[in-house]
Design an enzyme around this catalytic site. Structure first.
Site, PDB file in Angstrom:
ATOM      1  N   SER A   1      51.212  12.114  33.001  1.00 27.10           N
ATOM      2  CA  SER A   1      50.842  10.799  32.479  1.00 27.10           C
ATOM      3  C   SER A   1      49.613  10.957  31.583  1.00 27.10           C
ATOM      4  O   SER A   1      48.580  11.459  32.026  1.00 27.10           O
ATOM      5  CB  SER A   1      50.542   9.867  33.663  1.00 27.10           C
ATOM      6  OG  SER A   1      50.086   8.610  33.216  1.00 27.10           O
TER       7      SER A   1
ATOM      8  N   LYS B   1      54.567  10.993  29.820  1.00 21.76           N
ATOM      9  CA  LYS B   1      54.467   9.523  29.827  1.00 21.76           C
ATOM     10  C   LYS B   1      53.203   9.150  29.077  1.00 21.76           C
ATOM     11  O   LYS B   1      52.118   9.648  29.383  1.00 21.76           O
ATOM     12  CB  LYS B   1      54.420   9.045  31.278  1.00 21.76           C
ATOM     13  CG  LYS B   1      53.885   7.638  31.491  1.00 21.76           C
ATOM     14  CD  LYS B   1      54.107   7.193  32.923  1.00 21.76           C
ATOM     15  CE  LYS B   1      52.892   6.509  33.509  1.00 21.76           C
ATOM     16  NZ  LYS B   1      53.104   6.078  34.906  1.00 21.76           N
TER      17      LYS B   1
ATOM     18  N   LYS C   1      50.505   6.249  27.987  1.00 29.75           N
ATOM     19  CA  LYS C   1      50.000   4.909  28.269  1.00 29.75           C
ATOM     20  C   LYS C   1      49.925   4.163  26.944  1.00 29.75           C
ATOM     21  O   LYS C   1      49.465   4.731  25.926  1.00 29.75           O
ATOM     22  CB  LYS C   1      48.603   5.005  28.894  1.00 29.75           C
ATOM     23  CG  LYS C   1      48.614   5.596  30.297  1.00 29.75           C
ATOM     24  CD  LYS C   1      49.275   4.646  31.285  1.00 29.75           C
ATOM     25  CE  LYS C   1      49.071   5.111  32.723  1.00 29.75           C
ATOM     26  NZ  LYS C   1      49.681   4.164  33.686  1.00 29.75           N
TER      27      LYS C   1
ATOM     28  N   ASP D   1      54.160   3.630  29.473  1.00 32.28           N
ATOM     29  CA  ASP D   1      53.724   2.732  30.544  1.00 32.28           C
ATOM     30  C   ASP D   1      52.678   1.764  29.991  1.00 32.28           C
ATOM     31  O   ASP D   1      51.622   2.185  29.514  1.00 32.28           O
ATOM     32  CB  ASP D   1      53.106   3.568  31.682  1.00 32.28           C
ATOM     33  CG  ASP D   1      52.740   2.734  32.905  1.00 32.28           C
ATOM     34  OD1 ASP D   1      52.955   1.498  32.887  1.00 32.28           O
ATOM     35  OD2 ASP D   1      52.239   3.322  33.886  1.00 32.28           O
TER      36      ASP D   1
ATOM     37  N   GLU E   1      57.772   1.289  31.097  1.00 35.43           N
ATOM     38  CA  GLU E   1      57.297   0.925  32.432  1.00 35.43           C
ATOM     39  C   GLU E   1      56.390  -0.307  32.372  1.00 35.43           C
ATOM     40  O   GLU E   1      55.432  -0.341  31.595  1.00 35.43           O
ATOM     41  CB  GLU E   1      56.539   2.139  33.003  1.00 35.43           C
ATOM     42  CG  GLU E   1      56.027   1.986  34.427  1.00 35.43           C
ATOM     43  CD  GLU E   1      55.315   3.270  34.907  1.00 35.43           C
ATOM     44  OE1 GLU E   1      55.428   4.324  34.238  1.00 35.43           O
ATOM     45  OE2 GLU E   1      54.641   3.194  35.948  1.00 35.43           O
TER      46      GLU E   1
ATOM     47  N   ASP F   1      56.862  -0.996  37.982  1.00 41.32           N
ATOM     48  CA  ASP F   1      55.878  -0.322  38.838  1.00 41.32           C
ATOM     49  C   ASP F   1      55.154  -1.422  39.620  1.00 41.32           C
ATOM     50  O   ASP F   1      55.518  -1.738  40.765  1.00 41.32           O
ATOM     51  CB  ASP F   1      54.931   0.506  37.948  1.00 41.32           C
ATOM     52  CG  ASP F   1      53.725   1.094  38.663  1.00 41.32           C
ATOM     53  OD1 ASP F   1      53.566   0.855  39.874  1.00 41.32           O
ATOM     54  OD2 ASP F   1      52.909   1.805  38.018  1.00 41.32           O
TER      55      ASP F   1
ATOM     56  N   LYS G   1      55.802   4.067  44.355  1.00 42.95           N
ATOM     57  CA  LYS G   1      54.501   4.557  44.813  1.00 42.95           C
ATOM     58  C   LYS G   1      54.380   4.140  46.269  1.00 42.95           C
ATOM     59  O   LYS G   1      54.322   2.938  46.567  1.00 42.95           O
ATOM     60  CB  LYS G   1      53.361   3.925  44.012  1.00 42.95           C
ATOM     61  CG  LYS G   1      53.266   4.422  42.579  1.00 42.95           C
ATOM     62  CD  LYS G   1      52.141   3.736  41.833  1.00 42.95           C
ATOM     63  CE  LYS G   1      52.098   4.202  40.383  1.00 42.95           C
ATOM     64  NZ  LYS G   1      51.198   3.368  39.569  1.00 42.95           N
TER      65      LYS G   1
ATOM     66  N   GLY H   1      52.329   8.006  40.479  1.00 39.57           N
ATOM     67  CA  GLY H   1      51.110   8.661  40.948  1.00 39.57           C
ATOM     68  C   GLY H   1      49.930   7.734  40.831  1.00 39.57           C
ATOM     69  O   GLY H   1      49.944   6.777  40.039  1.00 39.57           O
TER      70      GLY H   1
END
Ligand code: OSB
Ligand code: MG
Length: 369
Positions: free
Chosen positions: A135, A161, A163, A189, A214, A239, A263, A291
């Protein structure tokens, strides 16, 4: 098993580089650790709450308080304790899933260590290795993002991934797609940074052929996600919204997502996480393990969870050195794009007590009265 005492600690582990998301920037991981002391031996748990209530309403100081005042007394009151009973013993306390999860994890680790059973076999997983992703936080410039991503590619990560947030989305994502090539697993995400007014804007990301988008909208906006999912071709993954197996199954049925990030802390523990996995598998929906910048304690458990059959996409379970120069357990290393799953009793990792002491900021021992 009898719970005799519980030790709470916070440790502060400096991150190797600042981690910026749409909701804030972390420089240090403040982790709340739980050690269950039982008549059969000790067990470790990790609470994934952050210092501030930005990703979730939970935060470290609140989790500490709810553990001491409300959760621990309920377990101490039980004449004998089995990990499988923890969710129902704590069930009358509303919310506080991350705090509950940490306590359940510590009791489960103690029970499994005493019984010589690994987390992986308790959870129903199999296999020796997991292929994780990484990430990548928001960077000041696209150039820096490309440098950071290149570094992870060189290390062998097979999925990235990114952000994103308004103002840092289409352009950096397109640049990274160009860098990694068409066949590479790339996903993004947003951590709730968009609104229902942004659907056309988010549709531009379809060009990048992402694995998934996400949590673009708010935690409570199930309907908005269902509307968005019809508007774009990129698969929507949730998420923040997924707080239980019930909510996962509802979100899937309502068309709000076609992929679920699991998660364990967010859903109240590993037992509920397996239930989320099961309802998704039943519905044919792939899951992956999220995570929360865990220490080696949480990382060990997440690796075990990610070996269940429904975890069909790489998780945010990167190697230790992606997060910390020094952790409180031995490091997990990426070798040929994968990480080994611990097979010893319980979590299968040992806490280095000297390092633990060095990183500890606050400590309290709560004993049964
Ligand atoms: O949304 O997945 C998230 C970290 C903290 C809070 C929320 C998130 C994250 C990550 C990091 O993306 C995942 C990791 O631990 O590697
Ligand atoms: Mg997320």
């Amino acid at each position: 098993m009898k719970l005799e005492a519980v030790e709470l600690r916070t440790v502060a582990l400096p991150l190797v580089r600042p981690f910026r998301t749409s909701f804030g920037t972390d420089y240090v991981r403040e982790a709340l650790l739980v050690r269950a002391r039982t008549d059969g031996g000790d067990g470790w748990g990790e609470c994934v709450a952050s210092t501030e209530p930005l990703y979730s309403s939970e935060f470290v100081a609140a989790a500490w308080l709810v553990l001491v005042d409300f959760l621990l007394p309920r377990l101490f009151a039980a004449p004998s304790l089995a990990a499988a009973d923890v969710p129902s013993l704590l069930g009358d306390v509303s919310g506080h899933r991350m705090a509950k999860a940490a306590l359940e994890m510590a009791v489960l680790d103690a029970e499994l260590r005493a019984g010589g059973v690994s987390f992986q076999s308790y959870l129903g997983g199999s296999g020796d290795r997991v292929t994780p992703g990484v990430s990548v936080g928001i960077t000041p410039t696209v150039g820096e993002l490309l440098e950071v991503v290149s570094g992870y590619l060189d290390e062998g990560y097979r999925r990235v991934k990114l952000k994103i947030e308004p103002g840092f989305d289409y352009e950096p994502v397109s640049a990274v797609r160009e860098l990694v090539g068409d066949d590479y697993m790339l996903q993004v995400d947003a951590n709730t940074a968009y609104t229902r007014a942004d659907f056309d804007h988010l549709a531009r990301l379809d060009d990048a052929h992402l694995l998934l988008l996400e949590q673009p909208l708010g935690e409570e906006d199930i309907l908005g996600h269902a509307q968005l999912a019809k508007h774009i071709s990129t698969p929507v993954c949730l998420d923040e919204s997924i707080l239980s197996a019930q909510l996962a199954s509802d979100a899937v049925e309502l068309g709000a997502c076609s992929i679920v990030n699991i998660k364990p802390g967010r859903v109240g523990g590993y037992i509920e996480a397996v239930r989320v996995h099961d309802v998704c598998a039943e519905a044919g929906v792939p899951v992956w393990c999220g995570g929360m910048l865990e220490t080696g304690i949480g990382r060990a458990a997440n690796l075990a969870l990610a070996t269940l059959p429904g975890f069909r996409l790489p998780g945010d379970i990167s190697a230790t050195k992606r997060y910390f120069a020094e952790d409180i357990t031995d490091d997990f290393e990426l070798v040929d794009g994968s990480i080994g799953v611990p097979h010893g009793p319980g979590l299968g990792v040992d806490v280095d007590i000297a390092r633990l002491e060095r990183f500890t900021q606050r400590r309290e021992l709560v004993t049964r009265r």
